[in-house]
Scaffold this motif. Structure first.
Motif, PDB file in Angstrom:
ATOM      1  N   ARG A  31       0.854  -1.186   0.000  1.00 18.25           N
ATOM      2  CA  ARG A  31       0.000   0.000   0.000  1.00 18.25           C
ATOM      3  C   ARG A  31       0.889   1.235   0.000  1.00 18.25           C
ATOM      4  O   ARG A  31       1.950   1.209   0.632  1.00 18.25           O
ATOM      5  CB  ARG A  31      -0.921   0.017   1.241  1.00 18.25           C
ATOM      6  CG  ARG A  31      -1.888  -1.154   1.323  1.00 18.25           C
ATOM      7  CD  ARG A  31      -2.959  -1.108   0.224  1.00 18.25           C
ATOM      8  NE  ARG A  31      -3.949  -2.165   0.407  1.00 18.25           N
ATOM      9  CZ  ARG A  31      -3.834  -3.395  -0.067  1.00 18.25           C
ATOM     10  NH1 ARG A  31      -2.754  -3.721  -0.770  1.00 18.25           N
ATOM     11  NH2 ARG A  31      -4.778  -4.296   0.138  1.00 18.25           N
ATOM     12  N   PRO A  32       0.486   2.296  -0.703  1.00 24.56           N
ATOM     13  CA  PRO A  32      -0.699   2.438  -1.546  1.00 24.56           C
ATOM     14  C   PRO A  32      -0.580   1.617  -2.827  1.00 24.56           C
ATOM     15  O   PRO A  32       0.523   1.396  -3.332  1.00 24.56           O
ATOM     16  CB  PRO A  32      -0.750   3.937  -1.845  1.00 24.56           C
ATOM     17  CG  PRO A  32       0.646   4.415  -1.639  1.00 24.56           C
ATOM     18  CD  PRO A  32       1.264   3.546  -0.597  1.00 24.56           C
ATOM     19  N   LYS A  36       4.740   9.697  -9.210  1.00 27.15           N
ATOM     20  CA  LYS A  36       5.547  10.269  -8.139  1.00 27.15           C
ATOM     21  C   LYS A  36       5.015   9.790  -6.792  1.00 27.15           C
ATOM     22  O   LYS A  36       3.864   9.369  -6.691  1.00 27.15           O
ATOM     23  CB  LYS A  36       5.504  11.794  -8.206  1.00 27.15           C
ATOM     24  CG  LYS A  36       6.078  12.373  -9.492  1.00 27.15           C
ATOM     25  CD  LYS A  36       5.953  13.890  -9.498  1.00 27.15           C
ATOM     26  CE  LYS A  36       6.511  14.469 -10.797  1.00 27.15           C
ATOM     27  NZ  LYS A  36       6.375  15.945 -10.833  1.00 27.15           N
ATOM     28  N   PRO A  37       5.846   9.839  -5.759  1.00 24.50           N
ATOM     29  CA  PRO A  37       5.356   9.465  -4.425  1.00 24.50           C
ATOM     30  C   PRO A  37       4.147  10.308  -4.026  1.00 24.50           C
ATOM     31  O   PRO A  37       4.068  11.493  -4.352  1.00 24.50           O
ATOM     32  CB  PRO A  37       6.560   9.738  -3.520  1.00 24.50           C
ATOM     33  CG  PRO A  37       7.747   9.608  -4.421  1.00 24.50           C
ATOM     34  CD  PRO A  37       7.297  10.152  -5.753  1.00 24.50           C
ATOM     35  N   VAL A  38       3.200   9.691  -3.350  1.00 26.63           N
ATOM     36  CA  VAL A  38       1.994  10.366  -2.883  1.00 26.63           C
ATOM     37  C   VAL A  38       2.114  10.556  -1.376  1.00 26.63           C
ATOM     38  O   VAL A  38       2.191   9.593  -0.625  1.00 26.63           O
ATOM     39  CB  VAL A  38       0.733   9.547  -3.207  1.00 26.63           C
ATOM     40  CG1 VAL A  38      -0.504  10.232  -2.653  1.00 26.63           C
ATOM     41  CG2 VAL A  38       0.610   9.347  -4.715  1.00 26.63           C
ATOM     42  N   ALA A  57       6.856   2.918 -10.286  1.00 28.32           N
ATOM     43  CA  ALA A  57       7.228   3.792 -11.392  1.00 28.32           C
ATOM     44  C   ALA A  57       8.728   4.040 -11.457  1.00 28.32           C
ATOM     45  O   ALA A  57       9.272   4.273 -12.541  1.00 28.32           O
ATOM     46  CB  ALA A  57       6.484   5.127 -11.276  1.00 28.32           C
ATOM     47  N   ALA A  58       9.418   3.976 -10.311  1.00 28.36           N
ATOM     48  CA  ALA A  58      10.855   4.228 -10.286  1.00 28.36           C
ATOM     49  C   ALA A  58      11.643   3.204 -11.089  1.00 28.36           C
ATOM     50  O   ALA A  58      12.803   3.432 -11.426  1.00 28.36           O
ATOM     51  CB  ALA A  58      11.351   4.244  -8.840  1.00 28.36           C
ATOM     52  N   GLN A  59      11.029   2.072 -11.399  1.00 28.43           N
ATOM     53  CA  GLN A  59      11.692   1.041 -12.190  1.00 28.43           C
ATOM     54  C   GLN A  59      11.636   1.338 -13.686  1.00 28.43           C
ATOM     55  O   GLN A  59      12.189   0.573 -14.480  1.00 28.43           O
ATOM     56  CB  GLN A  59      11.039  -0.317 -11.914  1.00 28.43           C
ATOM     57  CG  GLN A  59      11.180  -0.782 -10.464  1.00 28.43           C
ATOM     58  CD  GLN A  59      10.337  -2.016 -10.165  1.00 28.43           C
ATOM     59  OE1 GLN A  59       9.303  -1.928  -9.518  1.00 28.43           O
ATOM     60  NE2 GLN A  59      10.780  -3.158 -10.649  1.00 28.43           N
ATOM     61  N   PHE A  60      10.995   2.448 -14.080  1.00 24.50           N
ATOM     62  CA  PHE A  60      10.815   2.777 -15.490  1.00 24.50           C
ATOM     63  C   PHE A  60      11.305   4.191 -15.761  1.00 24.50           C
ATOM     64  O   PHE A  60      11.198   5.065 -14.898  1.00 24.50           O
ATOM     65  CB  PHE A  60       9.338   2.658 -15.869  1.00 24.50           C
ATOM     66  CG  PHE A  60       8.777   1.275 -15.694  1.00 24.50           C
ATOM     67  CD1 PHE A  60       8.739   0.391 -16.757  1.00 24.50           C
ATOM     68  CD2 PHE A  60       8.303   0.859 -14.449  1.00 24.50           C
ATOM     69  CE1 PHE A  60       8.235  -0.889 -16.593  1.00 24.50           C
ATOM     70  CE2 PHE A  60       7.801  -0.415 -14.280  1.00 24.50           C
ATOM     71  CZ  PHE A  60       7.770  -1.295 -15.354  1.00 24.50           C
TER      72      PHE A  60
END
Length: 295
Positions: free
Chosen positions: A64-65, A165-167, A230-233
């Protein structure tokens, strides 16, 4: 005649079950009780009423999230995924006005997305609250519309901006999910039979639902794929394209009953990235063993 009687009987059970569930479910939501489990029970019984057999591969991510992205064939996708995931759907605002279904969607705490730019900020705030404060998985359909069940339409990368991005300081996990309608009464459905369950184009809802309720037992195969971040892309578009390819491969495997095609591998880090950026990406990416709960 038999299909007409069956459709009428199932519709009666569906309406009766819904009317029975609404009062206690609304009360559970009011007192902040286990409404997610209640909603899951509701959809599981709807699966029984509509003779929908759900075959599952993999498991929902526990991170989570969490945002889940799935292909979209029919309104039955909501029944199927709702029976498996204690989460909420993200749908276009028009759904809120649909007779019957709009009420059910509201009770299911669906997040309605308005295409007007003026509503973008309010909608993002609601999505952030659900993801971070309520710790509620959100289910998106990135195709933006439904398909004919025989293919997966291109994903819209803009729908992935919530995970880009981080939430509130937390990294959002994204899990692709593939859904395929494969059999009727145990027999392979085939291309010609899938439109009886797929709802797309200019099909009218009421006659389609009536025809669907009159059919036999349908088998729906759902695969929960490897969750990623998303950081993996390199970019949101790459995340969208990878999720689309994964879902497309999962649907193809289910429709053709084969182990291939395999899910695409994750992209390697960009060569032009600075060492510090690569290190930061490695720190935020999950370890290979923990990244995929799929057997």
């Amino acid at each position: 005649m038999q299909s007409t009687l069956m459709a009428a009987f199932r519709l009666f059970l569906f309406v009766l079950w819904t009317l029975v569930v609404i009062p206690p479910y609304a009360l559970t939501m009011l007192v902040r009780g286990p409404y997610r489990s209640f909603a899951r029970l509701y959809w599981r019984v709807v699966c029984r009423i509509t003779a929908t057999e759900v075959v599952v591969k993999g498991v929902p991510a526990t991170a989570r999230p969490l945002v889940m992205v799935a292909n979209h064939t029919s309104y039955m996708d909501i029944v199927v995924l709702g029976s498996l995931v204690r989460g909420a759907f993200v749908a276009k605002s028009e759904v809120a006005g649909w007779p019957g279904f709009g009420t059910i969607a509201k009770l299911g705490r669906t997040v309605f997305v308005d295409r007007k730019r003026t509503a973008a900020g309010r909608q993002r705030d609601e999505i952030v609250r659900r993801l971070v404060k309520d710790r509620e998985p959100l289910i998106f359909f990135p195709e933006g519309t439904s398909n004919d069940g025989n293919r997966v339409l291109p994903f819209k990368s803009t729908l992935f901006n919530v995970a880009e991005k981080p939430v509130n300081g937390e990294t959002v996990t994204v899990q692709p999910v593939s859904i395929a309608y494969t059999r009727i009464d145990g027999m392979p459905m085939g291309w010609a039979g899938r439109p009886y369950y797929a709802w797309y184009g200019d099909m009218d809802l009421a006659p389609h639902l009536w025809a669907l309720l009159g059919h036999g037992r349908v088998t729906v195969e759902v695969e929960f794929h490897r969750p990623v971040q998303a950081a993996q892309f390199p970019h949101r578009r790459d995340l969208s394209a990878w999720c689309e390819a994964v879902v497309r491969a999962g649907v193809a495997r289910a429709l053709f009953g084969r182990d291939l095609p395999a899910d695409p591998p994750l992209p390697p880090p960009e060569d032009e990235c600075a060492p510090a950026a690569v290190a930061a990406t490695a720190e935020r990416a999950p370890a290979p063993a923990a990244a995929s709960p799929v057997a």
